[in-house]
Design an enzyme around this catalytic site. Structure first.
Site, mmCIF file in Angstrom:
data_model
loop_
_atom_site.group_PDB
_atom_site.id
_atom_site.type_symbol
_atom_site.label_atom_id
_atom_site.label_comp_id
_atom_site.label_asym_id
_atom_site.label_seq_id
_atom_site.Cartn_x
_atom_site.Cartn_y
_atom_site.Cartn_z
ATOM 1 N N ASN A 85 0.793 -1.229 0.000
ATOM 2 C CA ASN A 85 0.000 0.000 0.000
ATOM 3 C C ASN A 85 0.828 1.285 0.000
ATOM 4 O OD1 ASN A 85 -2.440 1.769 0.887
ATOM 5 N ND2 ASN A 85 -0.952 2.011 2.551
ATOM 6 N N SER A 137 -4.564 2.369 -8.335
ATOM 7 C CA SER A 137 -5.359 3.611 -8.373
ATOM 8 C C SER A 137 -6.191 3.598 -9.645
ATOM 9 C CB SER A 137 -4.392 4.802 -8.407
ATOM 10 O OG SER A 137 -5.049 5.982 -8.795
ATOM 11 N N TYR A 152 3.439 8.832 -11.463
ATOM 12 C CA TYR A 152 2.435 8.150 -10.631
ATOM 13 C C TYR A 152 1.573 7.244 -11.512
ATOM 14 C CZ TYR A 152 -1.268 7.673 -7.068
ATOM 15 O OH TYR A 152 -2.171 7.186 -6.161
ATOM 16 N N ALA A 154 2.316 5.978 -14.387
ATOM 17 C CA ALA A 154 3.145 4.856 -14.862
ATOM 18 C C ALA A 154 3.258 3.784 -13.785
ATOM 19 C CB ALA A 154 4.529 5.362 -15.256
ATOM 20 N N SER A 155 3.510 4.226 -12.544
ATOM 21 C CA SER A 155 3.704 3.252 -11.459
ATOM 22 C C SER A 155 2.410 2.484 -11.192
ATOM 23 C CB SER A 155 4.187 3.952 -10.179
ATOM 24 O OG SER A 155 3.180 4.779 -9.615
ATOM 25 N N LYS A 156 1.289 3.191 -11.220
ATOM 26 C CA LYS A 156 0.017 2.540 -10.884
ATOM 27 C C LYS A 156 -0.479 1.647 -12.028
ATOM 28 C CE LYS A 156 -0.326 4.183 -6.748
ATOM 29 N NZ LYS A 156 -0.148 3.293 -5.592
HETATM 30 N N1 NAP Z 1 -5.793 8.821 -1.271
HETATM 31 C C1 NAP Z 1 -6.201 8.573 -2.512
HETATM 32 O O1 NAP Z 1 -7.067 9.281 -3.056
HETATM 33 C C2 NAP Z 1 -5.650 7.410 -3.283
HETATM 34 C C3 NAP Z 1 -6.237 7.106 -4.511
HETATM 35 C C4 NAP Z 1 -5.747 6.043 -5.248
HETATM 36 C C5 NAP Z 1 -4.683 5.309 -4.786
HETATM 37 N N2 NAP Z 1 -4.116 5.628 -3.591
HETATM 38 C C6 NAP Z 1 -2.972 4.835 -3.141
HETATM 39 O O2 NAP Z 1 -3.243 4.312 -1.869
HETATM 40 C C7 NAP Z 1 -2.011 4.134 -1.153
HETATM 41 C C8 NAP Z 1 -2.148 4.809 0.198
HETATM 42 O O3 NAP Z 1 -2.422 6.169 -0.019
HETATM 43 P P1 NAP Z 1 -2.918 7.158 1.135
HETATM 44 O O4 NAP Z 1 -3.817 8.118 0.492
HETATM 45 O O5 NAP Z 1 -3.340 6.401 2.317
HETATM 46 O O6 NAP Z 1 -1.518 7.910 1.399
HETATM 47 P P2 NAP Z 1 -0.916 8.647 2.669
HETATM 48 O O7 NAP Z 1 -1.967 8.968 3.672
HETATM 49 O O8 NAP Z 1 -0.067 9.728 2.115
HETATM 50 O O9 NAP Z 1 0.020 7.495 3.291
HETATM 51 C C9 NAP Z 1 1.102 7.015 2.555
HETATM 52 C C10 NAP Z 1 1.773 5.917 3.337
HETATM 53 O O10 NAP Z 1 2.906 5.442 2.579
HETATM 54 C C11 NAP Z 1 4.072 5.505 3.401
HETATM 55 N N3 NAP Z 1 5.308 5.753 2.650
HETATM 56 C C12 NAP Z 1 5.560 6.752 1.773
HETATM 57 N N4 NAP Z 1 6.825 6.678 1.332
HETATM 58 C C13 NAP Z 1 7.393 5.604 1.950
HETATM 59 C C14 NAP Z 1 8.679 5.014 1.930
HETATM 60 N N5 NAP Z 1 9.672 5.522 1.191
HETATM 61 N N6 NAP Z 1 8.903 3.924 2.686
HETATM 62 C C15 NAP Z 1 7.917 3.396 3.462
HETATM 63 N N7 NAP Z 1 6.678 3.918 3.538
HETATM 64 C C16 NAP Z 1 6.427 5.019 2.795
HETATM 65 C C17 NAP Z 1 3.790 6.647 4.350
HETATM 66 O O11 NAP Z 1 4.631 6.534 5.468
HETATM 67 P P3 NAP Z 1 5.195 7.768 6.330
HETATM 68 O O12 NAP Z 1 4.164 8.064 7.367
HETATM 69 O O13 NAP Z 1 6.454 7.194 6.887
HETATM 70 O O14 NAP Z 1 5.421 8.893 5.380
HETATM 71 C C18 NAP Z 1 2.314 6.414 4.669
HETATM 72 O O15 NAP Z 1 2.179 5.407 5.636
HETATM 73 C C19 NAP Z 1 -0.915 4.735 -2.031
HETATM 74 O O16 NAP Z 1 -0.263 3.719 -2.747
HETATM 75 C C20 NAP Z 1 -1.698 5.619 -2.981
HETATM 76 O O17 NAP Z 1 -1.023 5.838 -4.211
HETATM 77 C C21 NAP Z 1 -4.569 6.670 -2.826
#
Ligand code: NAP
Length: 247
Positions: A85, A137, A152, A154-156
């Site tokens: 995640n 995503s 982003y 590309a990765s997703k």
């Molecule tokens: N929110 C959305 O609308 C949405 C939509 C589609 C997909 N997503 C995907 O859902 C996933 C979670 O997103 P979220 O919205 O919950 O994001 P978020 O609240 O920003 O949380 C991101 C998490 O990833 C961790 N992280 C980031 N860089 C890291 C690294 N180098 N090593 C280890 N951990 C790391 C962060 O840890 P720290 O606390 O240590 O920074 C945090 O726990 C992501 O993959 C995102 O792309 C989100």
């Protein structure tokens, strides 16, 4: 209690979707390891989650990832579930203005980081016939106008196809691999884009169901995909997005 006796690792478990997933897993009886880079965020999160252990690690570092897996095994003796995640969202700008460093940073966390974790965990999932859920995503399923976040995307997009590749590759070990594709979810990641009422109403309007998502909406879908309820499902790509992708 859908996950009694199961051991799960949730990457990016300190905040947002990962934290909601870890909470739901523990409510369903799992022992959970949450991992992320920032120790303070992680320590704050683990205080809120019963039966969770926090192990810090930067997904960009192979040794950190291996250490999380090693520590998980020391704590719980096995691994049944991996939720890939952790992720970052880049500064939005057109492709021709992105530096190679910015591109590589996103790919390193959102794609190569998932490779690192999956590679380290797979040998242990082979012993438990475990499962993986990848958090991609909607941006990995289609292109959106004015969504200038190419690394982003590309990765997703890659993560969607890797889900199918891994599902086929590891089916012989009874390891299931599935993927969720969220729309806009209210987390720290999206907070800058939901700050004012106009931006928020535009975001809501994108979603036919009439609201943006909460982390728990995605967590519930992930729970389904790691539970026995989905034991005949592998290689599935599930939009969790209030209908965005159907438009
Ligand atoms: N929110 C959305 O609308 C949405 C939509 C589609 C997909 N997503 C995907 O859902 C996933 C979670 O997103 P979220 O919205 O919950 O994001 P978020 O609240 O920003 O949380 C991101 C998490 O990833 C961790 N992280 C980031 N860089 C890291 C690294 N180098 N090593 C280890 N951990 C790391 C962060 O840890 P720290 O606390 O240590 O920074 C945090 O726990 C992501 O993959 C995102 O792309 C989100």
């Amino acid at each position: 209690m859908k996950l009694s006796g199961k051991v799960a690792i949730v990457t990016g478990g300190s905040r947002g979707i990962g934290k909601a997933t870890a909470i739901l897993f523990t409510q369903h009886g799992a022992d959970v390891v949450i991992t992320s880079k920032n120790k303070t965020n992680l320590e704050n999160a683990v205080k809120e989650i019963k039966n969770a252990v926090a192990i810090a690690g930067d997904i960009r570092k192979k040794t950190d990832v291996e250490n999380v897996v090693k520590n998980t095994l020391e704590h719980f003796g096995k691994i049944d579930i991996l939720v890939n995640n952790a992720g970052i969202f880049p500064k939005v700008k057109p492709l021709h203005e992105i530096s190679e460093e910015e591109w590589n940073e996103v790919i390193d966390v959102n794609l190569t980081g998932q490779f690192r974790f999956t590679k380290a965990v797979i040998p242990h999932l082979m012993k438990t016939s475990g499962c993986i859920v990848n958090v991609s995503s909607d941006a990995g399923l289609k292109s959106f106008e004015n969504f200038e976040a190419d690394a982003y995307t590309a990765s997703k997009g890659a993560f969607v196809l890797l889900t199918k590749a891994w599902a086929i590759e590891y089916a012989k070990y009874k390891i299931r691999v599935n993927c969720v594709c969220p729309g806009i979810v209210e987390t720290d990641m999206t907070q800058p884009y939901l700050e004012n009422e106009f931006d928020r109403s535009m975001a809501v309007a994108e979603h036919p169901i009439g609201r943006i998502g909460m982390p728990e909406d995605v967590a519930k879908a992930i729970l389904y995909l790691v539970s026995e309820d989905s034991s005949w499902i592998t290689g599935a790509i599930l939009p969790v997005d209030g209908g965005v992708i159907t438009k």
